[in-house]
Design an enzyme around this catalytic site. Structure first.
Site, short mmCIF file in Angstrom:
data_model
loop_
_atom_site.label_atom_id
_atom_site.label_comp_id
_atom_site.label_asym_id
_atom_site.label_seq_id
_atom_site.Cartn_x
_atom_site.Cartn_y
_atom_site.Cartn_z
CD GLU A 32 53.04 17.80 47.65
OE1 GLU A 32 53.02 18.10 48.86
OE2 GLU A 32 53.78 16.92 47.18
CD GLU A 70 57.27 17.40 45.26
OE1 GLU A 70 57.18 16.58 46.21
OE2 GLU A 70 57.04 18.62 45.36
#
Length: 396
Positions: free
Chosen positions: A224, A331
């Site tokens: 991320e 995710e």
């Protein structure tokens, strides 16, 4: 989950993973900055602070992680070697990769280096074996770069932390599943944006050398990236790819992540330049993340609607196809309720229907310290495991 273990230990997975208590601060956070009585707004990292059980006064702490290197406690595996791989144990039939993020070794980001069993934990091999036996075949093992490389990106690895990480990876791959090496760092090192592209490439070369002969290892460049120059995200990803291949790791896939927390719902407007990434082995997979609550942070059990799963990834699907790329939803999760269940099913149906560009999906998250966290897929008692296991198993 005991408050003494949780406090200062929970790391994020979606730029704002919150356990059962909620986010209360961090870069880009626009929600409430205080917690309910009995909980304290506790610093985790620059992008995420969490309400944790503690003093009633709502106080936000801002302490930075220490850079002082201390020895990491080494533990040996508590379980026996995994059984030999069998086709039925890891077959999924629908996706190339289908499984979970194993979260724990990156916990306690304000206590570097911390102690095993107090500030961080490695995955439970027995729980992983249970999931493998049920047909799941991919486990993304989250870890902290600062614990593996306590002195610098080009310095030596901490032997104890590396040994424990390697034991986890080897257990998964010896059981016939895929292990994804995930430095869960948000494009940061000790809280600072990584700008030394060459050092980042060297770090990946050094790590990839250790797993170059294991074809069931997948390399995830970094978790991320966010609030960073877009060109820097491109350069870091390319440096990681080049470093991995220069280490002789030529058979493995590489998951690359994007800016803006690698969100699928913004990918086609934030990460267009990543189409320029190149790999001599042509094994790049674009990893995106997507949550279904109102702000996409993964902090609420409530999904926007039963259709939100599909609505938030159709743009990414088009981007992948238009650019001739393949992706994985690295995710995703939803709360344990009927609206989210329908939304998750729609999401997975969409991935399956577009399997020419989507290679799989990984639920956030499993791991031994999640307790009653709404997304916990840790068998046997994890909230999401009990609610969603039958649904997810139907996609294998």
């Amino acid at each position: 989950m005991k408050a003494s273990i949780v406090a200062g230990a929970l790391a994020t997975g979606a730029a704002a993973q919150s356990g059962a208590w909620g986010q209360c601060g961090g870069q880009g956070w626009s929600g409430a900055k205080t917690c309910i009585s009995g909980y304290t707004c506790t610093f985790v990292n620059d992008w995420y602070s969490q309400c944790l059980p503690g003093a009633a006064a709502p106080v936000t702490t801002t302490a930075k992680p220490t850079t002082t290197a201390q020895p990491t406690t080494l533990v040996t595996s508590k379980t026996s070697s995994p059984p030999a791989a069998t086709t039925s144990a890891v077959a999924n039939g629908k996706f190339k990769w289908f499984g979970f993020s194993e979260s724990g070794a990156e916990f306690g980001q304000d206590t570097y280096p911390g102690l095993w069993g107090k500030h961080f934990i490695f995955p439970d091999n027995n729980a992983i074996q249970t999931l493998i036996n049920q047909g799941y075949n991919t486990f993304r093992v989250d870890f902290a770069m600062e614990r593996l490389s306590p002195s610098s990106l080009t310095g030596s690895f901490d032997s104890a932390y590396l040994k424990n990480l390697t034991q986890s990876i080897n257990y998964i791959t010896n059981a016939g599943a895929y292990a994804v090496l995930d430095p869960h760092n948000y494009g940061r090192y000790f809280g600072n944006i990584i700008t030394d592209v060459n050092a980042f490439g060297t770090w990946w070369t050094n790590l990839a050398k250790l797993f170059a002969s294991n074809s069931r290892v997948v390399f995830d460049t970094n978790n991320e990236y966010n609030t960073m120059p877009q060109d820097l995200v491109l350069q870091l990803n390319q440096a990681a790819i080049n470093g991995i291949r220069s280490a002789g790791a030529t058979s493995q896939y590489i998951f690359v992540e994007g800016n803006s927390w690698t969100g699928a719902w913004t990918w086609n407007v934030t990460n267009n330049n990543l189409a320029a990434l190149t790999d001599s082995q042509n094994k790049i997979v674009y990893q995106m993340h997507q949550y279904l609550d109102s702000d996409g942070s993964g902090t609420s059990p409530n999904c926007v609607s039963t259709e939100i799963g599909v609505q938030r990834i159709v743009g990414a699907t088009k981007w992948l196809r238009d650019n001739g790329k393949v992706g994985i939803l690295g995710e995703f999760a939803g709360g344990p309720n009927s609206v989210c269940e329908t939304a998750i099913k729609g999401l997975l149906d969409h991935l399956k229907a577009n399997s020419d560009v989507w290679q799989g999906a990984l639920w956030w998250a499993a791991g031994p310290w999640w307790g009653d966290y709404m997304y916990s897929f840790e068998p046997p008692s994890g909230t999401a495991y009990q609610y969603y296991n039958n649904l997810l198993r139907s996609y294998q």
